[in-house]
Design a protein around this motif. Structure first.
Motif, mmCIF file in Angstrom:
data_model
loop_
_atom_site.group_PDB
_atom_site.id
_atom_site.type_symbol
_atom_site.label_atom_id
_atom_site.label_comp_id
_atom_site.label_asym_id
_atom_site.label_seq_id
_atom_site.Cartn_x
_atom_site.Cartn_y
_atom_site.Cartn_z
ATOM 1 N N THR A 1 0.813 -1.221 0.000
ATOM 2 C CA THR A 1 0.000 0.000 0.000
ATOM 3 C C THR A 1 0.847 1.272 0.000
ATOM 4 O OG1 THR A 1 -0.159 -0.204 2.401
ATOM 5 C CG2 THR A 1 -1.993 -1.072 1.110
ATOM 6 N N ASP A 2 2.156 1.126 -0.057
ATOM 7 C CA ASP A 2 3.029 2.294 -0.117
ATOM 8 C C ASP A 2 2.835 2.992 -1.465
ATOM 9 O OD1 ASP A 2 5.052 4.128 -0.435
ATOM 10 O OD2 ASP A 2 6.698 2.713 -0.152
ATOM 11 N N PRO A 3 2.356 4.252 -1.447
ATOM 12 C CA PRO A 3 2.074 4.926 -2.719
ATOM 13 C C PRO A 3 3.326 5.124 -3.584
ATOM 14 C CG PRO A 3 1.857 6.448 -0.862
ATOM 15 C CD PRO A 3 2.040 5.092 -0.281
ATOM 16 N N ASN A 4 4.516 5.093 -2.972
ATOM 17 C CA ASN A 4 5.742 5.284 -3.749
ATOM 18 C C ASN A 4 6.489 3.990 -4.027
ATOM 19 O OD1 ASN A 4 5.391 8.154 -3.640
ATOM 20 N ND2 ASN A 4 6.111 8.069 -1.520
ATOM 21 N N SER A 5 5.817 2.858 -3.789
ATOM 22 C CA SER A 5 6.481 1.571 -3.951
ATOM 23 C C SER A 5 6.905 1.332 -5.403
ATOM 24 C CB SER A 5 5.556 0.444 -3.509
ATOM 25 O OG SER A 5 6.083 -0.793 -3.931
ATOM 26 N N VAL A 6 8.205 1.184 -5.600
ATOM 27 C CA VAL A 6 8.741 0.890 -6.934
ATOM 28 C C VAL A 6 8.368 -0.536 -7.337
ATOM 29 C CG1 VAL A 6 10.867 0.618 -8.278
ATOM 30 C CG2 VAL A 6 10.641 2.519 -6.675
ATOM 31 N N LYS A 7 8.433 -1.466 -6.382
ATOM 32 C CA LYS A 7 8.124 -2.870 -6.695
ATOM 33 C C LYS A 7 6.671 -3.032 -7.118
ATOM 34 C CE LYS A 7 11.633 -5.439 -4.222
ATOM 35 N NZ LYS A 7 11.970 -6.196 -3.007
ATOM 36 N N ARG A 8 5.771 -2.297 -6.468
ATOM 37 C CA ARG A 8 4.361 -2.378 -6.851
ATOM 38 C C ARG A 8 4.177 -1.817 -8.261
ATOM 39 N NH1 ARG A 8 -0.623 0.096 -7.298
ATOM 40 N NH2 ARG A 8 -2.349 -1.214 -6.594
ATOM 41 N N LYS A 9 4.797 -0.678 -8.521
ATOM 42 C CA LYS A 9 4.692 -0.049 -9.843
ATOM 43 C C LYS A 9 5.200 -0.998 -10.935
ATOM 44 C CE LYS A 9 4.556 3.778 -12.620
ATOM 45 N NZ LYS A 9 3.540 3.363 -13.597
ATOM 46 N N GLU A 10 6.316 -1.660 -10.649
ATOM 47 C CA GLU A 10 6.864 -2.614 -11.627
ATOM 48 C C GLU A 10 5.892 -3.773 -11.859
ATOM 49 O OE1 GLU A 10 10.623 -3.678 -9.926
ATOM 50 O OE2 GLU A 10 11.667 -1.955 -10.825
ATOM 51 N N ALA A 11 5.275 -4.252 -10.777
ATOM 52 C CA ALA A 11 4.327 -5.367 -10.912
ATOM 53 C C ALA A 11 3.118 -4.940 -11.736
ATOM 54 C CB ALA A 11 3.892 -5.853 -9.528
ATOM 55 N N VAL A 12 2.640 -3.715 -11.526
ATOM 56 C CA VAL A 12 1.500 -3.200 -12.302
ATOM 57 C C VAL A 12 1.885 -3.071 -13.773
ATOM 58 C CG1 VAL A 12 0.056 -1.146 -12.697
ATOM 59 C CG2 VAL A 12 0.359 -2.031 -10.372
ATOM 60 N N ASN A 13 3.076 -2.512 -14.029
ATOM 61 C CA ASN A 13 3.527 -2.340 -15.418
ATOM 62 C C ASN A 13 3.636 -3.676 -16.142
ATOM 63 O OD1 ASN A 13 3.677 0.351 -14.912
ATOM 64 N ND2 ASN A 13 5.899 0.515 -15.030
ATOM 65 N N ARG A 14 4.199 -4.688 -15.450
ATOM 66 C CA ARG A 14 4.336 -5.999 -16.070
ATOM 67 C C ARG A 14 2.976 -6.611 -16.358
ATOM 68 N NH1 ARG A 14 8.723 -6.831 -12.685
ATOM 69 N NH2 ARG A 14 7.475 -8.033 -11.228
ATOM 70 N N ALA A 15 2.065 -6.498 -15.387
ATOM 71 C CA ALA A 15 0.719 -7.052 -15.569
ATOM 72 C C ALA A 15 0.032 -6.405 -16.768
ATOM 73 C CB ALA A 15 -0.115 -6.857 -14.302
ATOM 74 N N ALA A 16 0.285 -5.117 -16.977
ATOM 75 C CA ALA A 16 -0.375 -4.380 -18.056
ATOM 76 C C ALA A 16 -0.029 -4.952 -19.424
ATOM 77 C CB ALA A 16 0.013 -2.899 -17.996
ATOM 78 N N ILE A 17 1.212 -5.404 -19.589
ATOM 79 C CA ILE A 17 1.612 -5.844 -20.928
ATOM 80 C C ILE A 17 1.910 -7.337 -21.008
ATOM 81 C CG2 ILE A 17 2.414 -3.573 -21.666
ATOM 82 C CD1 ILE A 17 5.278 -4.630 -21.212
ATOM 83 N N ILE A 18 1.482 -8.084 -19.992
ATOM 84 C CA ILE A 18 1.681 -9.534 -20.034
ATOM 85 C C ILE A 18 0.658 -10.272 -20.909
ATOM 86 C CG2 ILE A 18 0.692 -11.144 -18.336
ATOM 87 C CD1 ILE A 18 3.392 -11.200 -16.972
#
Length: 186
Positions: A99-116
């Motif tokens: 839930t960390d709004p600045n989480s880099v790992k979360r952002k990366e997971a979202v980006n990967r999910a978007a184009i998987i």
């Protein structure tokens, strides 16, 4: 038996068009979150999916929703027919629980999910964020160009859904023109 038929429907959509997610990543994450609230990371049967998503019976909508989450790699499945089980993936847990709004790992997971999803990976490789690009160009690729190179084409209506879902998924993930993502396949 019946299981095989159902399995087939859950993977294909749009009258013989190749598979594509039925909704964008934002909605997929909501659905994954609802399932996580009910089952945590346990492997559960399709009945639990229906309950988690407020669907009264196990029908096509449940299977299509599950198939879309699998395409985004937020859900994994094992087994077939009556014993088929579904489970939230590690990527989904990262997105749901971090839930960390600045989480880099979360952002990366979202980006990967978007184009998987297969078709999203293809469009990302070809057009990137497709900003300023006419939908007609992408639609021509999906309906005509694919067939020329021996790939299954999308129907015009499926192509429109693919484009809308792709665009809203990239917007959700914040993937704009300059974004770089390396899709990590399992």
């Amino acid at each position: 038996g019946k299981g095989a038929k159902r399995n087939e429907t859950s993977r294909r959509s749009g009258f013989g068009s190749p598979p594509y997610p039925m909704f964008d990543l934002g909605k997929a994450i909501e659905r994954a979150t609802e399932l996580h609230a009910k089952a945590n990371a346990h492997a559960v049967g399709v009945q639990v999916l229906a309950e988690a998503w407020g669907m009264k019976s196990v029908d096509g909508k449940v299977w299509r929703t599950a198939a879309s989450l699998i395409q985004y790699a937020l859900l994994q499945d094992s087994g077939t027919g009556k014993t088929r089980k579904f489970q939230i993936t590690d990527a989904a847990k990262r997105i749901i629980l971090d839930t960390d709004p600045n989480s880099v790992k979360r952002k990366e997971a979202v980006n990967r999910a978007a184009i998987i999803p297969m078709i999203h990976a293809e469009l990302w490789g070809k057009y990137g964020s497709a900003e300023g690009l006419s939908d007609t160009v992408i639609k021509t690729h999906l309906t005509i160009d694919r067939e020329e190179v021996g790939e299954a084409p999308y129907s015009p209506s499926a192509a429109e859904e693919v484009i809308a879902t792709y665009r809203s998924t990239l917007a959700f993930a914040g993937l704009n023109g300059s974004a770089k993502v390396s899709p990590q396949q399992e």
